[in-house]
Design a protein around this motif. Structure first.
Motif, PDB file in Angstrom:
ATOM      1  N   ALA A 180       0.834  -1.206   0.000  1.00 50.49           N
ATOM      2  CA  ALA A 180       0.000   0.000   0.000  1.00 50.49           C
ATOM      3  C   ALA A 180       0.870   1.258   0.000  1.00 50.49           C
ATOM      4  O   ALA A 180       1.802   1.360   0.795  1.00 50.49           O
ATOM      5  N   HIS A 181       0.538   2.192  -0.874  1.00 46.19           N
ATOM      6  CA  HIS A 181       1.313   3.431  -0.975  1.00 46.19           C
ATOM      7  C   HIS A 181       0.505   4.490  -1.706  1.00 46.19           C
ATOM      8  O   HIS A 181      -0.510   4.191  -2.339  1.00 46.19           O
ATOM      9  N   THR A 182       0.976   5.718  -1.602  1.00 46.92           N
ATOM     10  CA  THR A 182       0.508   6.765  -2.512  1.00 46.92           C
ATOM     11  C   THR A 182       1.692   7.104  -3.398  1.00 46.92           C
ATOM     12  O   THR A 182       2.844   6.895  -3.010  1.00 46.92           O
ATOM     13  N   ASP A 183       1.421   7.631  -4.592  1.00 46.75           N
ATOM     14  CA  ASP A 183       2.515   8.003  -5.492  1.00 46.75           C
ATOM     15  C   ASP A 183       3.019   9.395  -5.118  1.00 46.75           C
ATOM     16  O   ASP A 183       2.231  10.260  -4.739  1.00 46.75           O
ATOM     17  N   SER A 184       4.315   9.603  -5.252  1.00 44.19           N
ATOM     18  CA  SER A 184       4.903  10.919  -4.952  1.00 44.19           C
ATOM     19  C   SER A 184       4.714  11.901  -6.106  1.00 44.19           C
ATOM     20  O   SER A 184       5.094  13.054  -5.987  1.00 44.19           O
ATOM     21  N   VAL A 236      -4.598   5.835  -2.160  1.00 46.58           N
ATOM     22  CA  VAL A 236      -3.811   4.739  -1.580  1.00 46.58           C
ATOM     23  C   VAL A 236      -4.104   3.489  -2.409  1.00 46.58           C
ATOM     24  O   VAL A 236      -5.266   3.111  -2.573  1.00 46.58           O
ATOM     25  N   HIS A 237      -3.066   2.883  -2.956  1.00 43.79           N
ATOM     26  CA  HIS A 237      -3.278   1.712  -3.802  1.00 43.79           C
ATOM     27  C   HIS A 237      -2.181   0.688  -3.571  1.00 43.79           C
ATOM     28  O   HIS A 237      -1.156   0.994  -2.942  1.00 43.79           O
ATOM     29  N   ARG A 238      -2.424  -0.518  -4.059  1.00 46.96           N
ATOM     30  CA  ARG A 238      -1.443  -1.593  -3.898  1.00 46.96           C
ATOM     31  C   ARG A 238      -1.677  -2.604  -5.023  1.00 46.96           C
ATOM     32  O   ARG A 238      -2.688  -2.519  -5.748  1.00 46.96           O
TER      33      ARG A 238
HETATM   34 FE   LIG Z   1       1.635   3.595  -7.271  1.00 44.45          FE
END
Ligand SMILES: [Fe+2]
Ligand SMILES: O=C(O)CCC(=O)C(=O)O
Length: 297
Positions: A180-184, A236-238
């Motif tokens: 899980a992350h958000t893109d910068s 938030v995606h993974r």
């Molecule tokens: Fe991403």
């Protein structure tokens, strides 16, 4: 050149996944007959209120009528598949190749993914289609968000094009293709194949972003969230992996100019250069990205 992956193309660790604690449990309930839908935006019929509403509520949408030719998308995927199918040792000698997580983190945090940084210049391993593809996704990102960025006093700075392969995994509960992350980025554009595995978080739920041929996915990144003073939300995606089929995607990221100051009421002024340095520092020291929280007032 091989066109299908063989075991010798996999990073050796991916051939024998370590047993780890369960990190991902596939849903045990039958899926709802009408899954929560991912909004769809028509690039030939852009209306800014709907883009703003969609980006505020979801941070991610499907894009249709984007003008990226399907044969060009397929050609990029085919080329990526061939390059990923090369023997692992020869891929390792390519500086644009990476796999897993590029920092010394515990093996259970490893991302089940291989990647290639795609250069736009010629010659490059993708050939002239890389530049053609890059021009399309750059045009699309400007068309969708150029006006919003300019209104906030920003130009787009650097960009980056990557191909990913998510190998099959004998222990798919133990690993994420990408955790899980958000893109910068300001904005990211994902061109996924038909396998599926990308999920977006909505409230406490993870929603499958099922592949729809001919559409692209547009993801709001942290920089657009900060520039818009949190009106737009970075999604938030993974990516989850599976036992049977490897997955490919081609992803494009646009970043702000390195030294442009992002000055929004909810944040202390910062530059993308500072943000990126902080992300790298956090990944090295605590093994994960903290992101915008560092800068929020
Ligand atoms: Fe991403
Ligand atoms: O491969 C995908 O579909 C998503 C990749 C992604 O989220 C990323 O590179 O930030």
């Amino acid at each position: 050149m091989p066109t299908t992956s063989t075991d010798s193309s996999y990073p050796p660790l991916f051939l024998h996944p370590p047993q780890t604690t369960t990190r991902y449990s596939p849903p045990t309930q039958p899926l709802p007959t009408t899954p929560p839908s991912i909004p769809l935006i028509d690039l030939e019929n852009l209306s800014s209120p709907s883009i703003i509403a969609v980006c505020a509520d979801h941070g991610l949408f499907r894009l249709t009528n984007h003008g990226l030719p399907l044969p060009l998308s397929r050609a990029m995927h085919d080329r990526a598949r061939s390059l990923f199918s090369l023997p692992f040792p020869s891929k390792l000698s390519d500086p644009s190749y990476f796999w897993g997580t590029p920092v010394a983190s515990p093996v259970e945090n490893l991302n089940w993914v291989e990647g290639l940084h795609i250069r736009h210049d010629d010659p490059n391993p993708f050939g002239p289609i890389a530049a053609e593809y890059g021009a399309h996704v750059a045009r699309i990102s400007r068309r969708v968000f150029g006006a919003a960025a300019e209104a906030e006093g920003f130009g787009f700075g650097s960009d980056s094009l990557r191909a990913y392969r998510y190998p099959v995994c004998a222990n798919p509960e133990g690993f994420f293709g990408m955790d899980a992350h958000t893109d910068s980025s300001v904005v990211s554009i994902v061109d996924q194949d038909g396998v599926g595995g990308l999920q977006v978080k909505r409230g406490d739920e993870w929603v499958d972003v099922e592949p729809v041929e001919g559409t692209l996915l547009v993801i709001v990144g942290d920089m657009l969230q900060a520039m818009s003073n949190d009106v737009y939300k970075s999604a938030v995606h993974r990516v989850v992996v599976n036992r049977r089929t490897e997955r490919l995607s081609i992803c494009y990221f646009v970043f702000p100019e390195d030294d442009a100051i992002i000055d929004s009421p909810n944040y202390r002024p910062f530059t993308y250069r500072e943000f990126r340095a902080k992300v790298q520092e956090d990944i090295k020291s605590i093994g994960r990205k903290v992101g915008l929280l560092h800068f929020r007032l």
